[in-house]
Design an enzyme around this catalytic site. Structure first.
Site, PDB file in Angstrom:
ATOM      1  N   ASP A   3       0.823  -1.209   0.000  1.00 27.60           N
ATOM      2  CA  ASP A   3       0.000   0.000   0.000  1.00 27.60           C
ATOM      3  C   ASP A   3       0.859   1.261   0.000  1.00 27.60           C
ATOM      4  O   ASP A   3       1.953   1.272   0.565  1.00 27.60           O
ATOM      5  CB  ASP A   3      -0.911  -0.014   1.238  1.00 27.60           C
ATOM      6  CG  ASP A   3      -2.136   0.862   1.037  1.00 27.60           C
ATOM      7  OD1 ASP A   3      -2.382   1.294  -0.101  1.00 27.60           O
ATOM      8  OD2 ASP A   3      -2.837   1.108   2.031  1.00 27.60           O
ATOM      9  N   HIS A  27       2.604   3.112  -8.996  1.00 25.19           N
ATOM     10  CA  HIS A  27       2.472   1.657  -9.170  1.00 25.19           C
ATOM     11  C   HIS A  27       3.709   1.091  -9.870  1.00 25.19           C
ATOM     12  O   HIS A  27       4.176  -0.002  -9.549  1.00 25.19           O
ATOM     13  CB  HIS A  27       1.217   1.331  -9.986  1.00 25.19           C
ATOM     14  CG  HIS A  27      -0.056   1.690  -9.284  1.00 25.19           C
ATOM     15  ND1 HIS A  27      -0.277   1.390  -7.960  1.00 25.19           N
ATOM     16  CD2 HIS A  27      -1.175   2.337  -9.704  1.00 25.19           C
ATOM     17  CE1 HIS A  27      -1.487   1.824  -7.610  1.00 25.19           C
ATOM     18  NE2 HIS A  27      -2.048   2.413  -8.647  1.00 25.19           N
ATOM     19  N   LEU A  73      11.989 -19.873  -2.859  1.00 29.95           N
ATOM     20  CA  LEU A  73      10.988 -18.920  -2.362  1.00 29.95           C
ATOM     21  C   LEU A  73       9.693 -19.132  -3.135  1.00 29.95           C
ATOM     22  O   LEU A  73       9.703 -19.190  -4.361  1.00 29.95           O
ATOM     23  CB  LEU A  73      11.471 -17.473  -2.584  1.00 29.95           C
ATOM     24  CG  LEU A  73      10.477 -16.379  -2.159  1.00 29.95           C
ATOM     25  CD1 LEU A  73      10.462 -16.212  -0.638  1.00 29.95           C
ATOM     26  CD2 LEU A  73      10.793 -15.034  -2.813  1.00 29.95           C
TER      27      LEU A  73
HETATM   28  C1  IPE Z   1      -1.067   0.177  -4.147  1.00 36.29           C
HETATM   29  O1  IPE Z   1      -1.210   1.337  -3.428  1.00 36.29           O
HETATM   30  C2  IPE Z   1      -2.183  -0.835  -4.032  1.00 36.29           C
HETATM   31  C3  IPE Z   1      -2.573  -1.441  -5.324  1.00 36.29           C
HETATM   32  C4  IPE Z   1      -3.825  -1.634  -5.644  1.00 36.29           C
HETATM   33  C5  IPE Z   1      -1.570  -1.877  -6.277  1.00 36.29           C
HETATM   34  P1  IPE Z   1      -2.460   2.336  -3.532  1.00 36.29           P
HETATM   35  O2  IPE Z   1      -2.790   2.586  -4.958  1.00 36.29           O
HETATM   36  O3  IPE Z   1      -3.574   1.812  -2.691  1.00 36.29           O
HETATM   37  O4  IPE Z   1      -1.839   3.643  -2.874  1.00 36.29           O
HETATM   38  P2  IPE Z   1      -2.547   4.745  -1.995  1.00 36.29           P
HETATM   39  O5  IPE Z   1      -3.296   4.059  -0.891  1.00 36.29           O
HETATM   40  O6  IPE Z   1      -3.453   5.515  -2.902  1.00 36.29           O
HETATM   41  O7  IPE Z   1      -1.411   5.584  -1.469  1.00 36.29           O
HETATM   42 MG    MG Z   2      -4.230   2.193  -0.774  1.00 33.87          MG
END
Ligand code: IPE
Ligand code: MG
Length: 233
Positions: A2, A19, A113
């Site tokens: 996140d 992302h 892994l």
């Molecule tokens: C990545 O972070 C989660 C995914 C869906 C890949 P976010 O996109 O939720 O980032 P924030 O919460 O807006 O900062």
């Molecule tokens: Mg998020």
């Protein structure tokens, strides 16, 4: 994983940039896990709720997934990483699904892994799917309702064959589970870091592992009290 969106916003960039940067963190963290002797790493990459995001963000995430898979299979094979997935992956767009199937097949012999990507994953949805398959077995008479135990449910989840997690690391400071591995996290230690996922690195993993090592896991049992040195009168 996140905090990608916030990482990008802090820089005045579009969310997809975050992302993209977040996808680079995956290799870094997987390598740090292997160096630390971690044998299972499960990453929450795309939830059943993430479809509610704008179409261009969803499309961008799917393209990133495809790119990650096509670029990283060689690296996974060099390092002994086996790719696995949990979630309703059959509902992913066809190109992503095909790439996934290929990457899973091409890394299936690796053992160092197990890298599991949670894709179109929801903890409640996983339990729903498990209940449906158990109910179908009850209907045909291959299982008696009285014979259903916790282990029966575990063995019908997407994670069958994987151990329950010892440690959950939540990035970006959020204090919630967000529909992740609801059944499997029953006794998992939780480590929350304010680090945003794109900034998460080996030092953060080591801090999380040290935090984990300091915990006393009792699994509901009582701890032996130390023998008193002074007998109270
Ligand atoms: C990545 O972070 C989660 C995914 C869906 C890949 P976010 O996109 O939720 O980032 P924030 O919460 O807006 O900062
Ligand atoms: Mg998020």
């Amino acid at each position: 994983m996140d905090g990608n969106g916030r990482w990008a916003r802090e820089r005045g960039w579009i969310r997809l940039k975050g992302h993209e940067q977040g996808s680079l963190a995956v290799e870094r963290v997987a390598n740090a896990c292997m160096d630390a002797g971690v044998e299972y790493l499960t990453l929450y990459a795309f939830s059943t709720e993430n479809w509610k995001r704008p179409a261009h963000e969803v499309a961008g995430l799917m393209l990133l997934l495809e790119r990650f898979l096509s670029e990283k299979v060689a690296m996974m094979n060099e390092n002994g990483v086996r790719l696995a997935t949990i979630g309703r992956t059959h509902d992913l767009p066809r190109p992503a699904r095909k790439r996934l199937e290929r990457a899973i097949a091409e890394t299936s012999h690796n053992t160092r892994l197990i890298l599991t990507l949670a894709l179109n994953y929801g903890g409640r949805e996983e339990i729903v799917d498990a209940v449906r398959s158990i109910a179908a077995e009850v209907r045909v008479g291959s299982i008696e309702p009285e014979a259903i135990e916790a282990a029966t449910i575990s063995s019908h989840l997407y994670t069958r064959g994987l151990p329950d997690p010892d440690l959950l690391i939540r990035t970006s400071g959020e204090m919630r589970i967000s529909n992740f591995l609801l059944w499997q996290l029953s006794y998992t230690e939780i480590h929350v870091t304010r680090k945003l996922w794109p900034d998460f690195g080996p030092e953060d993993l080591h801090a999380a592992l040290a935090d984990y090592a300091s915990r006393e896991r009792r699994f509901g049992e009582a701890r032996e009290n130390p023998a008193p040195t002074i007998i109270p009168s």
